[in-house]
Design an enzyme around this catalytic site. Structure first.
Site: not given
Length: 327
Positions: A67, A140, A172, A259-260, A263-264, A293
């Protein structure tokens, strides 16, 4: 017609009650068959009658299916890669419609004298209602209990749905619930709840397939987490086309890097570290973990027993039969 609300009782109700902290949860209900905290009852009518706008952009998903990743991608594309504007925390740029029904912070707030909770926390539905257009909205909620104007086709906002393999989702989601929702039970108990459709927003398959059945609607884009992992640039281009945007090769490279996972995870606007610290400060959690994570696929292989894997595989095969969907 108002949603039908029933309490969650029996063995599964006891597991929910005993394994989740009661600091911001005071029981669970099903809303038209969807498992949600009891506090949702106070917002059911407001969500049902929420005034949707045709120029809204919604990201919808079952929890822990990509998300936040999808939100950041969508916001950046829609805002012409405004990375400076993207320094504002994602929860304000792209607020979560059903946040307040999910967490009842009223009692918790009393622990922090003089601390006034923002409207985004106290009433996320009303906060979003008043935002100027175009609004970016995360939810959600499954299709069956989205605002009535979306369900009946009266309003047609752009909707991007992201789906993920349920086994990875379960792993997750368990970590997420330990980190942000006070879950104190075992992983096996969490798997039992997940398979029995007694975690928030379940049933899982009704959630995914409800949007899959709408995938050909002109205002709907259905994405898969594994496709984003395998070929993010292609998914970015597909999303840009859906949003009516054209990216140069240079922009595509910039956004792909932004968006890697590394990086996130390092980006304070999207990694929710402030929320985790707030929960630790109020002693709502005693779990040491990160919101971002691992970001990998097939993480379930090292965590699920062979018995649980078989239960999941049978459940997956039964629910995906003749649907044309593969996760």
């Amino acid at each position: 017609m108002a949603p039908q609300i029933q309490p969650v009782d029996g063995e599964l109700g006891e597991i929910l009650k005993n394994t989740f902290t009661n600091d911001f949860r005071f029981g669970y209900v099903t809303v038209d068959g969807v498992c949600l905290p009891k506090y949702y009852e106070k917002f059911a009518e407001a969500i049902e009658n929420f005034e949707v706008r045709d120029d809204d952009i919604w990201v919808c998903s079952f929890p822990k299916t990509g998300t936040t990743w999808t939100q950041e991608m969508v916001w950046c594309i829609a805002n012409d890669l405004d990375f400076e504007g993207g320094k504002v925390v994602l929860s304000e740029r792209f607020p979560f419609l059903d946040f307040t029904p999910l967490f009842d912070y009223r009692e918790i707030a009393k622990r922090v004298p003089g601390h006034d909770l923002p409207e985004l926390v106290v009433d996320s539905v009303n906060f979003i209602r008043k935002l100027p257009s175009p609004r970016y909205i995360k939810t959600h909620l499954p299709f069956q209990i989205l605002p009535r104007q979306i369900r009946n086709g009266e309003k047609k906002p752009k909707i991007i749905y992201v789906a993920r393999n349920p086994k990875d989702t379960c792993v997750s989601y368990c970590h997420h619930c330990k980190l942000l929702e006070g879950y104190r039970g075992s992983f096996d108990d969490f798997c039992k709840l997940f398979l029995a459709d007694k975690v928030n927003y379940a049933p899982f398959w009704k959630h995914v397939l409800g949007f899959w059945e709408k995938r050909n609607d002109e205002n709907m884009l259905f994405l898969k987490y594994q496709d984003m992992k395998a070929d993010l640039p292609s998914v970015i281009r597909k999303t840009a086309e859906f949003l009516g945007k054209v990216l140069t090769n240079e922009q595509l490279t910039l956004l792909t890097n932004h968006l890697s996972f590394a990086s996130m995870k390092a980006n304070p606007a999207v990694n929710y570290e402030d929320v985790i610290e707030f929960n630790k400060e109020l002693k709502l959690i005693d779990y040491d973990g990160k919101f971002m994570r691992s970001g990998t696929v097939d993480q379930w292989k090292g965590q699920m027993s062979s018995e649980v894997i078989k239960q999941f595989d049978d459940w997956i095969n039964e629910n995906l039969k003749d649907t044309g969907l593969s996760l």
